[in-house]
Design an enzyme around this catalytic site. Structure first.
Site, mmCIF file in Angstrom:
data_model
loop_
_atom_site.group_PDB
_atom_site.id
_atom_site.type_symbol
_atom_site.label_atom_id
_atom_site.label_comp_id
_atom_site.label_asym_id
_atom_site.label_seq_id
_atom_site.Cartn_x
_atom_site.Cartn_y
_atom_site.Cartn_z
ATOM 1 N N LYS A 254 0.784 -1.223 -0.019
ATOM 2 C CA LYS A 254 0.104 -0.010 0.062
ATOM 3 C C LYS A 254 0.833 1.286 -0.009
ATOM 4 O O LYS A 254 0.447 2.213 0.738
ATOM 5 C CB LYS A 254 -0.969 0.133 1.174
ATOM 6 C CG LYS A 254 -2.173 -1.001 1.238
ATOM 7 C CD LYS A 254 -2.756 -1.149 2.421
ATOM 8 C CE LYS A 254 -2.113 -1.563 3.637
ATOM 9 N NZ LYS A 254 -3.102 -2.043 4.625
ATOM 10 N N ASP A 290 -5.976 -5.618 10.653
ATOM 11 C CA ASP A 290 -7.045 -5.027 10.663
ATOM 12 C C ASP A 290 -8.177 -5.972 10.020
ATOM 13 O O ASP A 290 -9.350 -5.673 10.734
ATOM 14 C CB ASP A 290 -7.230 -3.765 9.273
ATOM 15 C CG ASP A 290 -6.557 -4.006 7.973
ATOM 16 O OD1 ASP A 290 -6.167 -5.206 7.826
ATOM 17 O OD2 ASP A 290 -6.547 -3.219 7.213
HETATM 18 C C1 BGC Z 1 -1.902 -5.749 3.787
HETATM 19 C C2 BGC Z 1 -3.005 -6.367 4.639
HETATM 20 C C3 BGC Z 1 -4.228 -5.671 5.084
HETATM 21 C C4 BGC Z 1 -4.803 -5.198 3.689
HETATM 22 C C5 BGC Z 1 -6.057 -4.413 4.261
HETATM 23 C C6 BGC Z 1 -2.799 -5.329 2.565
HETATM 24 O O1 BGC Z 1 -2.215 -4.310 1.809
HETATM 25 O O2 BGC Z 1 -1.206 -6.589 3.151
HETATM 26 O O3 BGC Z 1 -2.163 -6.707 5.812
HETATM 27 O O4 BGC Z 1 -5.112 -6.262 5.940
HETATM 28 O O5 BGC Z 1 -4.015 -4.451 3.141
HETATM 29 O O6 BGC Z 1 -5.608 -3.173 4.733
#
Ligand code: BGC
Length: 550
Positions: A254, A290
């Site tokens: 992200k 989360d």
């Molecule tokens: C992460 C996860 C997370 C999800 C939603 C992903 O990019 O790797 O750990 O739960 O985003 O936030």
């Protein structure tokens, strides 16, 4: 968690009935909050006016038309040839008829629509990859890691007390003070802090110092500076957990890329940063994802909640698994039959398992991302990419003369400026009306759009969001079928699910088609899973401590 507020601090007070005071814009999506800005607020809030409301170890191929053997019956995307024809004849479509232009758009978008056969194949592949993640032998090479969370108990409703929570995983970072009370009552105070871009891609030390500073300021402002409180840390990135309070970061996702954190224990990094300051006393009781927070938060009220799902900036799901299936789990207490598994399904397809449905647009997104070759499934689904996918299709159609008489704009041509909230806004227009669509196009510097252009833009949005909903549904149906319980509630959170006008119904429809006969399910919107969920995991951990010390 992943509220996409492109600003900085916001204080939010909310109680168990959800009553709040002021309407706040979250990435153009509305959310009820009581806002009181602190003095240390950084003033970069972007205000938006529109409110709406087989073995899949196959070699990675990069061509959407390549159909792996196990999917031999899957029809290859017919639109590739059409796309090539389109490219060769640019931009001669400017003078085509309305019907011809519509046909061009529909033909190009065909590759975004998943056939029933393709969705079934996806379920099969996801299950295969989940099994590979769970099994000791195959785990090291699996894309869907299925990390053990060490959470074995769901809340029983008797959790009480005052907890701090940290929530890191989206554009912002939040600190929360949660007071769990009787009868599912709770009080929650929170404040949102921006994570500036230079910190998102800076050093880990900088990141954790920033977090510790925000925590200390928050505690001072909320009169708990001198108290020693239990803390739950929602850290929404792939974490190889070694215990409830120990986890090594597998990789950043992200848009984060802080140096010196991968393979490190994130809880230790937080404790070190707090110790460097030396001003506050914290007991870190749990680190969680989360999705875990979302599941726990829903399970507090609804005991059939056994899956937690996020469709926001990123996408991921966790679920309740039988201990004997989780081969990597060194169970501390053998009497407990279940453990939560954080699938980290965002990485599904990194080995090429999704190539039979990927398009040129997915390829483009990946190539230009901060983490090429990673998070393939997430890049086809989540809010960080959905708007950009739509933009790429629109740009292609504009350059071909099919949209806007071939006239583009600088904003349209700029990566990242077609926000995912636009997709929700455009699809929220009543059929036959294009009020939001026109507002969005004006923001993009495209003010001469005809109704037919708007209808075509809307169709593109619908195809991209429907594909995302169907991909998520394939994942959820696979987990439901694997769990094989008579009824499962799925706790869901994330800006895409929360604000897209049709995502919920698209999912309900598709999951219903995909689950085994006799199983029922429902989708439950989570109330602040990352915050309250963190407090609940911490509370359940404390409950255990008390029991174990007896
Ligand atoms: C992460 C996860 C997370 C999800 C939603 C992903 O990019 O790797 O750990 O739960 O985003 O936030």
């Amino acid at each position: 968690m992943d509220q996409e507020l492109s600003g900085t601090m916001r204080s939010i007070s909310i109680n168990s009935n959800g009553t709040t005071k002021q309407q706040q814009q979250l990435n153009g999506h509305s959310m009820k909050t009581a806002v009181s800005c602190g003095t240390d607020e950084i003033d970069n809030v972007r205000r938006v006016t529109a409110t709406i409301g087989g073995d899949v170890d196959v070699a990675k191929t990069t061509n959407a038309s390549k159909t792996p053997a196990s999917a031999a019956t899957t029809t290859p995307s017919p639109s590739l040839i059409q796309q090539q024809q389109l490219q060769q004849s640019l931009p001669s479509y400017a003078s085509a008829s309305v019907a011809e232009k519509k046909k061009m758009v529909h033909e190009l978008c065909q590759q975004l629509l998943l056939t029933d056969e393709q969705v079934h194949e996806l379920c099969y592949r996801i299950l295969h990859e989940v099994r590979r993640g769970l099994a000791k032998d195959t785990h090291p090479k699996a894309n869907v890691k299925c990390f053990v969370t060490y959470v074995q108990d769901l809340p029983n409703g008797n959790e009480r007390g005052k907890f701090l929570a940290l929530d890191l995983g989206g554009t912002n970072f939040r600190v929360l003070l949660i007071h769990l009370q009787e009868n599912h009552d709770f009080q929650m105070e929170s404040r949102i802090y921006a994570i500036p871009q230079h910190i998102m891609i800076g050093s880990g030390i900088q990141l954790f110092d920033h977090i510790a500073e925000c925590l200390s300021n928050f505690m001072a402002d909320h009169n708990v500076y001198a108290e020693r409180l239990p803390l739950g840390f929602t850290f929404s990135f792939p974490l190889r957990q070694l215990g409830l309070t120990k986890g090594l970061l597998e990789t950043w996702t992200k848009g984060f890329n802080c140096a010196g954190v991968v393979n490190e224990d994130v809880v230790q990094l937080l404790k070190d940063a707090i110790a460097r300051r030396g001003d506050v006393q914290i007991d870190v009781c749990a680190i969680l994802n989360d999705t875990t927070g979302t599941l726990m938060s829903c399970a507090w009220k609804n005991h059939s909640c056994k899956i937690g799902l996020i469709v926001g900036t990123g996408s991921n799901a966790c679920y309740v698994e039988r201990v004997e299936e989780a081969e990597l789990f060194d169970a501390p207490d053998n009497r407990k039959p279940h453990v939560l598994i954080n699938t980290e399904w965002g990485a599904f397809g990194d080995n090429g398992a999704l190539d039979f449905v990927r398009t040129e647009f997915d390829e483009d997104i990946d190539t230009h991302s901060i983490n090429p070759g990673k998070q393939t499934f997430e890049k086809m689904i989540s809010g960080m990419y959905m708007g950009e996918l739509v933009r790429l299709v629109i740009v292609k159609m504009t350059r071909a003369g099919v949209l806007f008489k071939g006239q583009d704009s600088d904003v349209l041509n700029t990566r990242g400026l077609f926000f995912t909230k636009y997709v929700s806004e455009i699809e929220a227009d009543e059929p036959g009306t294009f009020t939001n669509c026109r507002l969005v196009l004006e923001e993009l510097g495209l003010s001469n759009a005809t109704d037919d252009d708007c209808a075509n833009v809307r169709y593109i949005c619908e195809c991209v969001s429907k594909r995302a909903a169907h991909l998520v549904s394939a994942g959820i149906a696979t987990l439901i079928n694997k769990m094989d319980e008579p009824h499962v509630t799925v706790g869901v959170d994330g800006s895409v699910y929360r604000f897209h006008p049709k995502f919920h119904s698209l999912m309900v429809e598709k999951i219903t088609q995909l689950i085994k006969p006799g199983i029922t399910f429902d989708l439950m919107l989570s109330e602040d899973g990352s915050g309250r969920g963190a407090a609940l995991v911490a509370a359940v951990a404390c409950r255990e401590d008390v029991l174990n010390s007896k």
